[in-house]
Design an enzyme around this catalytic site. Structure first.
Site, mmCIF file in Angstrom:
data_model
loop_
_atom_site.group_PDB
_atom_site.id
_atom_site.type_symbol
_atom_site.label_atom_id
_atom_site.label_comp_id
_atom_site.label_asym_id
_atom_site.label_seq_id
_atom_site.Cartn_x
_atom_site.Cartn_y
_atom_site.Cartn_z
ATOM 1 N N GLU A 361 62.502 44.618 -80.965
ATOM 2 C CA GLU A 361 63.719 44.058 -81.551
ATOM 3 C C GLU A 361 64.257 42.791 -80.873
ATOM 4 O O GLU A 361 65.454 42.728 -80.540
ATOM 5 C CB GLU A 361 64.812 45.131 -81.604
ATOM 6 N N GLU A 472 60.887 52.146 -87.011
ATOM 7 C CA GLU A 472 62.067 52.990 -86.827
ATOM 8 C C GLU A 472 62.765 53.162 -88.169
ATOM 9 O O GLU A 472 62.892 52.204 -88.934
ATOM 10 C CB GLU A 472 63.057 52.372 -85.824
#
Length: 741
Positions: A361, A472
């Site tokens: 991320e 995710e």
């Protein structure tokens, strides 16, 4: 019968049950039976033992025979499979998928007819007892046909019957990743393990309260002298071997394992517990191997922070490819990516770790998309320089999308067409329904959203980039839960969330109460069914996926397990997660039709040969991209600043080599010649390790944003800031108040 060998014909009963003299043919048959040792005479009623059984008893006997046959077949088949795999690997030593299964396995006459002694068994199946290395025992429940294998460094275990064993090829076109994250274990997050943080924080979500542990950095400081004991206990207990067994038993076939850079080392001023996590990283690989699970290593936290989130080690500003220390921190992160690659590329581990997601991320908008791409290209070239090109040579390389547009071309800020022709690269996307303007849509409407929002983009990305993974996702339809939005902040859904540092008023008006969503024990059957449909929608839309996360921990303040929409294990136990994730495949059309909606996404495209390491892999066709994504970049940051005089490190240090653990025990009747490896797969990789320039002073690597740009580059005279040796030494950071936003 009078004497041996002499027959009294009047005593003879024919095979048809009638008395009388025997014919010549019957006498010959009688003598044949005697010579064969068949002395039992037919029953006087003319029926054998089978004929005398009732229909009910016949069914019982048939059931027992079938059960015995299955047990014996399983007992024989698995060892034979192990032997067969070893034979084939010896014959094809060039195939790295079989590298570890070429270990010398010796069965010392173990009897397959004896009742299994699970404590010393080499393998086990559904219903077997597992004796874990922590002294506990549990029953292995796997109704999907998987089996475990406890032989060290043997890769023949299979998570489920319908997926390849570890030493067999994983076909990404036909074998879909159904995975789960092990979040909160080796990288601690407040919302996953609240009990670790609660002793140091306010029991209320008041943005004006004092909270002393908001990320792993400040938690480490708060723990002080108890850091090693507290963290070790957490590592020992939060995820155990039983979790890996349950994951395989849940029909899941991969795990994504978030790790921090400090499992390798820390530098001065970094308070996290160094190196101890490596022990549990090795346990994770050992347990994954035992239960046939593949691992996607996820480098979750790196020096300087790539996103400023609390799970990047330090909440606050982004100091990676951003700010004065941004380039130096990126260089240092290359060290850790390189060392991890060298370790997992060894044949002892390559079957277990087929994917390495090299950065979790990063925020592309703050770092700069082109600089992020330049870093990815540099990492790609470094990794493939270590592993070589083509299927079986090292892992898939996972690139997070930086929160940029999915399924759109490079020219429009996306990733389609990035490094076309590169060998085995994957794009990682984290699609969540929360973290945006809240809504109170009913659960049936929520279930349609993954199909509408993401199915088309994932298919487009697969066609235009290659393997696309939903690294995710969760069941959360709102941001209700403890500390989901950081320690001390509330929720958008109930109107208690603040867009820090602005604490003048909540950022959103309430749309409902969180009480229903947090009370998992009170979920109605309708809500559970809706969550299952929501799960199916994600599974079908993303195709290759990892749920975030396997479990969330107990909260002493709440008196229960918190954040139930993020807990796969709890959802499975309580009936709001599907028991069979495979049933989600093809679910979107039906889910949308139930809400009178049309599913418009095209079928998922087939990955090309070069995208999975086949013909054409390794020849990057977009040469203009290779030439334009320069490393190191000439300028970094949201407002690009030239790096001419920025502090940098020099590649003159000695690389850190990570080591495995030598097995000390083997199942009864088995030995192995395979050891843990030397930690460095590629002997020609002899470049230096990025280390501080002797004599140069460096800013705090975590506080370079906003610092004045140096007017001249440091040439160095003496070493003022040494790199730490890889040992679990801890020093306190400079005293300052943690920045929150």
């Amino acid at each position: 019968m009078s004497e041996a060998g002499d027959f009294d014909e009047k005593d003879v009963v024919r095979h048809d049950g009638t008395a009388g003299h025997l014919s010549a043919k019957e006498r010959r048959e009688q003598r044949r039976r005697e010579r064969a040792g068949i002395t039992a005479s037919p029953h006087p009623d003319g029926r054998g033992w089978w004929g005398r059984l009732s229909s009910k008893k016949k069914k019982v006997v048939l059931s027992i025979v079938a059960l015995v046959f299955l047990i014996v077949a399983a007992a024989i088949a698995v060892p034979l499979a192990i032997k067969s795999n070893n034979s084939s690997s010896s014959a094809s030593s060039g195939d790295k998928r079989n590298g570890t299964s070429s270990s010398t396995l010796t069965a010392n006459g173990a009897s397959s007819s004896a009742k299994p002694n699970w404590k010393s068994a080499a393998f086990g199946y559904d219903g077997s007892t597992v004796y874990a290395d922590d002294g506990t025992t549990f029953v292995y429940n796997n109704s999907f046909g998987g089996f475990w294998n406890s032989i060290p460094f043997n890769d023949s275990a299979r998570a489920q019957a319908d997926v390849p064993a570890l030493n067999e090829k994983w076909d990404f076109n036909n074998n879909l990743i159904n995975g789960v994250n092990l979040g909160g274990w080796l990288v601690l997050e407040p919302f996953i393990v609240p009990a670790m943080y609660e002793p140091f924080n306010s029991p209320t979500d008041d943005v004006h309260a004092t909270n002393n542990a908001i990320d792993e950095w400040t938690l480490s400081v708060a723990l002080g002298a108890n850091l090693t004991n507290a963290m070790t206990e957490h590592y020992e207990t939060f995820i155990t071997e039983k979790d890996f067994a349950e994951i395989a038993g849940a029909g899941l076939n991969w795990v994504r394992l978030p790790i921090p850079y400090w499992i390798i080392e820390t530098w001065d001023g970094e308070p996290m517990l160094a190196n101890v996590g490596w022990t549990y990283f090795l346990k994770a690989l050992e347990w994954a191997r035992k239960y046939g699970l593949r691992v996607n290593i996820d480098l979750h936290a790196i020096p300087g922070s790539q996103n400023g989130y609390n799970h990047s080690s330090k909440f606050g500003t982004i100091n990676w490819l951003n700010g004065v220390m941004g380039l130096a921190n990126a260089q240092r992160s290359l060290n850790y990516i390189r060392t991890i690659t060298e370790f997992i590329t060894q044949p002892q581990y390559s079957n277990v770790v087929p994917m390495f997601s090299i950065l979790n991320e990063p925020i592309g908008a703050a770092i700069g998309t082109n600089n992020l791409r330049a870093f990815y290209l540099e990492v790609y070239q470094m990794i493939r320089g270590i592993t070589g090109i083509g299927e079986g040579n090292g892992p898939f390389i996972g690139f997070h999308d930086g929160f940029m547009a999915q399924g759109t071309p490079v020219a429009q800020g996306g990733w389609n067409g990035f490094l076309t022709g590169a060998d085995r690269i994957a794009i990682d996307t984290h699609p969540y329904l929360v973290f945006t303007t809240p809504n109170a849509d009913p659960i049936g409407t929520q279930a349609t959203k993954p199909c509408q929002y993401w199915a088309g983009g994932f298919n487009s990305s697969t066609a235009g980039f290659g393997l696309t993974v939903g690294g995710e996702w969760s069941l959360a339809v709102n941001d209700c839960g403890k500390w989901l939005n950081n320690v001390g902040n509330g929720q958008r859904f109930d109107g208690t969330y603040y867009a820090l540092p602005d604490t003048s008023a909540p950022a959103y008006a309430a749309v409902g109460s969180c009480a229903t969503w947090n009370n998992w024990a009170g979920y109605t059957n309708d809500l559970k069914a809706g969550f299952q449909q929501l799960a199916f929608a994600h599974m079908d839309s993303l195709r290759h996926w990892f749920f975030w996360t396997w479990k969330t921990g107990y909260s002493n303040v709440l008196g229960t397990v918190g954040n139930p929409m993020w807990n796969y294990q709890l959802a499975l136990q309580q009936g709001y997660m599907p028991k069979n994730p495979r049933l989600g495949r093809g679910a979107c059309p039906g889910i949308l039709a139930a809400q009178n909606l049309q599913f418009n996404s095209n079928p998922a495209p087939t990955l090309s040969s070069w995208q999975t390491g086949g013909a054409g892999a390794g020849t990057i066709l977009a040469t203009a991209q290779v030439n334009s994504y320069v490393w190191p970049p000439t300028a970094i940051g949201l407002t690009p600043t030239r790096v001419t005089h920025f502090p940098t490190y020099t590649p003159t240090g000695t690389p850190i080599t990570l080591h495995g653990t030598t097995p000390t025990a083997y199942p009864t009747g088995f030995t192995s010649t395979v050891g843990p490896g030397g930690g460095w797969a590629q002997p020609t990789d002899t470049a230096g390790w990025y280390t501080p320039v002797a004599g140069c002073s460096y800013l705090n690597p975590w506080s370079g944003v906003g610092a004045a740009v140096p007017t001249a580059a440091c040439r160095g005279s003496q070493n003022r800031r040494e790199k730490r040796e890889p040992s679990p030494m801890v020093t306190a950071p400079p005293q300052h108040q943690p920045q929150r936003h």
